[in-house]
Enzyme design. Sequence first.
Site, PDB file in Angstrom:
ATOM      1  N   GLY A 213     122.144  -3.735  22.592  1.00 12.39           N
ATOM      2  CA  GLY A 213     122.332  -2.951  21.365  1.00 12.39           C
ATOM      3  C   GLY A 213     121.363  -1.787  21.330  1.00 12.39           C
ATOM      4  O   GLY A 213     120.801  -1.412  22.362  1.00 12.39           O
ATOM      5  N   ASN A 214     121.180  -1.209  20.162  1.00 17.46           N
ATOM      6  CA  ASN A 214     120.203  -0.124  20.024  1.00 17.46           C
ATOM      7  C   ASN A 214     119.647  -0.139  18.599  1.00 17.46           C
ATOM      8  O   ASN A 214     120.030  -0.977  17.789  1.00 17.46           O
ATOM      9  CB  ASN A 214     120.837   1.226  20.388  1.00 17.46           C
ATOM     10  CG  ASN A 214     122.006   1.544  19.483  1.00 17.46           C
ATOM     11  OD1 ASN A 214     121.846   1.738  18.281  1.00 17.46           O
ATOM     12  ND2 ASN A 214     123.219   1.579  20.053  1.00 17.46           N
TER      13      ASN A 214
END
Length: 403
Positions: A213-214
Amino acid sequence: MTSVLSGKKVLLGVTGGIAAYKTTYIVRLLIKAGAAVKVIMTPAARDFVTPLTLSTLSKHPVLTHFTNEEDENDTWNNHVELGLWADLFIIAPATANTMSKMVNGNIDNLLLATYCSAKCPVYFAPAMDLDMYKHPSTSANFDKLAAYGNLMIPAGEGELASGLSGKGRMAEPEEIIHFIEQDIQSKLVLHGKSCVITAGPTYEAIDPVRFIGNHSSGKMGAALALEMVNHGARVILIMGPSAVKVEHHLIERIDVKSAQQMYDEVHKKITQVDIGIFSAAVADYRPANPVDQKIKKKADTLHIELVKNPDILSSVGALKNKPFLVGFALETENELVHAFAKAEKKNTDLLILNSMRDKGAGFGVDTNKISIIDRDKNVSDYEIKPKSEVAKDIVNEIIQRVL
Ligand code: PMT
């Protein structure tokens, strides 16, 4: 749900008719909608509902006279200031007597003086017995008030205080609020326009408990959604995993996890809208073979094969009838060079560049610092600002180009 009345300053003018008792509900609904309310009553109105009730509900003193005689300093109630304070003025109930004075500029009380000084939209909700309502002088006054730019909220039919039944019953408080909300909404510049906004991160599953993810929070996209609806647009907000709450009756929120889900939802909606804003931080790659069971710790190294995700923005940019397209670029170096390349490759009408090198810009924070690049490669640089203000700058640029 946020109302268009939220944050508005509303003057409620109450005149002397039995329907004045319903103004308590009007004040409550306005306050519930997030408006600030001040009430002016004509002397006759005070016989039908008490100023104490309306001042308690509106949280402001109720004004009737030009001076406050009970106040030892005998202060002046400035009708000009009141008129300028208001974003909108509602006269409800509007009696035949007050309407006739409004038509003729006959100023014999504070309410009428404020009416003549107000520069904001004025709504009036007539209330009277059926024969008064039908009288030619009343009809003529309705027409004249409309010709002066006032907005009439028509009376309904039903049982009247006289015991007779017919037209003349003031519109119900809910109807009055609904009428005003609809009217304000219909005059907003983006009314009738619709928009897809992507926001937040995407999570690409490795196994049932882990993902790639980020750090995107969804704040920038949420601010854009709210700014678009503040201008009257209908928004479909397609949001990756985010704790940010966005509630508005014009926002349809669709929660997704992965880039593929975001792609699918975007393509279900994108041909129905006028504008697309792509602020999501979409993972460019995903694990090729996510597994069903949690991966056990064994070897010192673990290799995960990644495959490319679809590029959602590019896929929309390639559509024959693409909407007006706003892309984002989050860069860490050679910002302008990369941004120009993205704008061209993804076929954007506007590209919003933000850089991780600028303190207070990009992921997670409440502020951002952007440059806007248009089709002709003109670059406008903006100062660092709260994301709500950044959204205003972006939406203003959109409005200038889509209207
Ligand atoms: O959510 P916040 O915490 O408020 O942070 C806001 C933000 C930093 C995420 C936002 O301002 C921002 O920059 N969003 C884009 C981030 C990004 O992924 O940029 P990019 O340069 O990798 O992508 C370029 C454009 O293509 C973007 O519009 C992106 O949404 C889109 N894209 C990218 C990859 C992909 N597979 N599909 C896409 O649609």
